[in-house]
Design a protein around this motif. Structure first.
Motif, PDB file in Angstrom:
ATOM      1  N   ALA A 189       0.839  -1.203   0.000  1.00  0.00           N
ATOM      2  CA  ALA A 189       0.000   0.000   0.000  1.00  0.00           C
ATOM      3  C   ALA A 189       0.872   1.250   0.000  1.00  0.00           C
ATOM      4  CB  ALA A 189      -0.921  -0.006   1.214  1.00  0.00           C
ATOM      5  N   LEU A 190       1.948   1.236   0.780  1.00  0.00           N
ATOM      6  CA  LEU A 190       2.846   2.385   0.834  1.00  0.00           C
ATOM      7  C   LEU A 190       3.492   2.638  -0.528  1.00  0.00           C
ATOM      8  CD1 LEU A 190       4.293   4.546   2.533  1.00  0.00           C
ATOM      9  CD2 LEU A 190       6.013   2.798   3.099  1.00  0.00           C
ATOM     10  N   ALA A 191       4.003   1.558  -1.137  1.00  0.00           N
ATOM     11  CA  ALA A 191       4.652   1.700  -2.441  1.00  0.00           C
ATOM     12  C   ALA A 191       3.666   2.169  -3.502  1.00  0.00           C
ATOM     13  CB  ALA A 191       5.282   0.366  -2.846  1.00  0.00           C
ATOM     14  N   ALA A 192       2.460   1.626  -3.479  1.00  0.00           N
ATOM     15  CA  ALA A 192       1.446   2.002  -4.472  1.00  0.00           C
ATOM     16  C   ALA A 192       1.034   3.461  -4.309  1.00  0.00           C
ATOM     17  CB  ALA A 192       0.230   1.089  -4.337  1.00  0.00           C
ATOM     18  N   ALA A 193       0.779   3.875  -3.071  1.00  0.00           N
ATOM     19  CA  ALA A 193       0.340   5.250  -2.831  1.00  0.00           C
ATOM     20  C   ALA A 193       1.421   6.249  -3.244  1.00  0.00           C
ATOM     21  CB  ALA A 193      -0.026   5.429  -1.366  1.00  0.00           C
ATOM     22  N   LYS A 194       2.654   5.979  -2.858  1.00  0.00           N
ATOM     23  CA  LYS A 194       3.747   6.897  -3.218  1.00  0.00           C
ATOM     24  C   LYS A 194       3.874   7.016  -4.729  1.00  0.00           C
ATOM     25  CE  LYS A 194       6.896   6.557   0.744  1.00  0.00           C
ATOM     26  NZ  LYS A 194       8.251   6.140   1.173  1.00  0.00           N
ATOM     27  N   ARG A 195       3.808   5.892  -5.417  1.00  0.00           N
ATOM     28  CA  ARG A 195       3.978   5.907  -6.870  1.00  0.00           C
ATOM     29  C   ARG A 195       2.848   6.681  -7.552  1.00  0.00           C
ATOM     30  NH1 ARG A 195       4.048   3.412 -11.999  1.00  0.00           N
ATOM     31  NH2 ARG A 195       6.166   2.804 -12.610  1.00  0.00           N
ATOM     32  N   MET A 196       1.621   6.396  -7.171  1.00  0.00           N
ATOM     33  CA  MET A 196       0.497   7.071  -7.814  1.00  0.00           C
ATOM     34  C   MET A 196       0.497   8.570  -7.539  1.00  0.00           C
ATOM     35  SD  MET A 196      -2.816   4.530  -7.693  1.00  0.00           S
ATOM     36  CE  MET A 196      -2.766   4.201  -5.938  1.00  0.00           C
ATOM     37  N   VAL A 197       0.752   8.944  -6.303  1.00  0.00           N
ATOM     38  CA  VAL A 197       0.729  10.367  -5.954  1.00  0.00           C
ATOM     39  C   VAL A 197       1.849  11.108  -6.668  1.00  0.00           C
ATOM     40  CG1 VAL A 197       1.015  12.037  -4.080  1.00  0.00           C
ATOM     41  CG2 VAL A 197      -0.416  10.009  -3.744  1.00  0.00           C
ATOM     42  N   SER A 198       3.056  10.526  -6.697  1.00  0.00           N
ATOM     43  CA  SER A 198       4.188  11.202  -7.330  1.00  0.00           C
ATOM     44  C   SER A 198       3.980  11.375  -8.832  1.00  0.00           C
ATOM     45  CB  SER A 198       5.484  10.422  -7.073  1.00  0.00           C
ATOM     46  OG  SER A 198       5.475   9.169  -7.740  1.00  0.00           O
ATOM     47  N   ARG A 199       3.182  10.453  -9.424  1.00  0.00           N
ATOM     48  CA  ARG A 199       2.933  10.515 -10.865  1.00  0.00           C
ATOM     49  C   ARG A 199       1.571  11.142 -11.187  1.00  0.00           C
ATOM     50  NH1 ARG A 199       6.197   6.709 -13.684  1.00  0.00           N
ATOM     51  NH2 ARG A 199       4.530   6.385 -15.201  1.00  0.00           N
ATOM     52  N   ARG A 200       0.887  11.632 -10.153  1.00  0.00           N
ATOM     53  CA  ARG A 200      -0.438  12.247 -10.312  1.00  0.00           C
ATOM     54  C   ARG A 200      -1.425  11.288 -10.996  1.00  0.00           C
ATOM     55  NH1 ARG A 200      -0.184  17.629  -9.048  1.00  0.00           N
ATOM     56  NH2 ARG A 200       1.893  18.596  -9.086  1.00  0.00           N
TER      57      ARG A 200
END
Length: 319
Positions: free
Chosen positions: A133-144
């Motif tokens: 969940a942490l990896a997914a959230a960081k990736r999606m947010v950083s890539r908008r």
């Protein structure tokens, strides 16, 4: 609010952890049948290969991208590597929906645990999902990017009972994480769901029952459970409907409505109905559970004595 469109997995990239067996595989198959691109992730490559064959048999179009990835997901580094690998087949774009199905249960009496086994219980539950969940959230947010995070807790994330002290703390923690993220990820238009399945008839249950205390088995003897396919259908229905807390059968609905607190409701009207049932019925049910536990005392004393647990001293409270 009455006519909002349902989320459709067709053509979307769905990422399923624990996808080589049980609920994870059943969800992956169902998503494949719905026309999704599906990536399954687990450790055991042999089981993943067999699971991929099952997905191929459910393929709806030649355009669907169906792949498996062998990674350990109990660390952020492993979770990041797995998501990066799965994203490569889709032009680097993150999956549209993450289904966190990894985890297992190892029941037992609390007094027979040690620090290592209690930490292992959290590793098998909370830490089987939180890094992804942490990896997914960081990736999606950083890539908008927008998307969905779907956690799998358990109906035992609403309550607990004898035999589940190594297991339920992690399932309660998953609920707590989902509650926090449901609020926080509104900032980025990322949806969060958490499902609370009951007993799932799977190989994991068979392993669990081999070590489960007798009294716990007795309390569960009227629980017929559901196949992974039935549970997968309930979970996906909840995701498609936009439900935050997902339950799919009567007991789950009752516990959900009775313990929701300030969580977003699926339906205020039905929750009033289920809440009233819970207000009357759950205390009665709990009294029966506690009565069964008290009746198990003599057998439990013999069990602990046979294992050399007692020190030989007797306190005033037990004379």
């Amino acid at each position: 609010m009455f006519f909002k469109s349902k989320w459709d997995p067709r053509g979307r990239h769905c990422y399923v952890t624990g996808g080589s067996s049980g609920l994870g595989l059943a969800l992956a198959v169902l998503l494949t049948k719905k026309g999704a691109h599906v990536s399954i992730v687990a450790r055991n490559e042999e089981r993943l290969q067999k699971a991929l064959e099952t997905l191929e048999a459910a393929r709806q179009t030649q355009d669907q991208v169906l792949k498996y990835y062998s990674f350990a997901l109990n660390s952020e580094a492993g979770a990041v590597a797995a998501i990066e690998a799965a994203s490569e087949a889709h032009g680097g774009r993150s999956p549209d929906a993450f289904f966190f199905c990894a985890g297992k249960s190892t029941p037992g009496f609390f007094v027979e645990q040690d620090e290592a086994s209690m930490r292992k219980g959290m590793d098998e539950t909370y830490w089987a999902q939180a890094p992804s969940a942490l990896a997914a959230a960081k990736r999606m947010v950083s890539r908008r990017e927008k998307g969905k995070l779907v956690f799998i807790s358990s109906v035992l994330g609403y309550f607990s009972m004898i035999g589940y002290s190594p297991y339920t703390p992690g399932k309660f923690a998953i609920r707590g994480l989902a509650e926090a993220l449901q609020s926080e990820l509104i900032l980025y238009d990322i949806d969060v769901h958490v499902a609370f399945p009951g007993t799932i008839l799977s190989p994991g249950l068979e392993q669990e029952n081999q070590v489960k205390p007798k009294v716990t088995l007795k309390l569960e003897e009227t629980d017929d459970g559901y196949t992974p396919e039935v549970v997968a259908a309930g979970v996906l229905k909840g995701v498609r409907n936009g439900d935050f807390h997902i339950t799919y059968e009567l007991l789950g609905h009752i516990f959900r409505a009775s313990t929701a607190g300030s969580s977003p409701r699926n339906s205020y009207l039905t929750d009033i109905f289920y809440g009233l049932i819970g207000y009357v019925g759950l205390p009665i049910w709990r009294r029966s559970v506690d009565s069964t536990v008290r009746g198990h005392r003599p057998e439990h004393e013999e069990y602990l004595s046979a294992r050399g647990f007692f020190t030989g001293t007797t306190s005033e409270s037990t004379k």
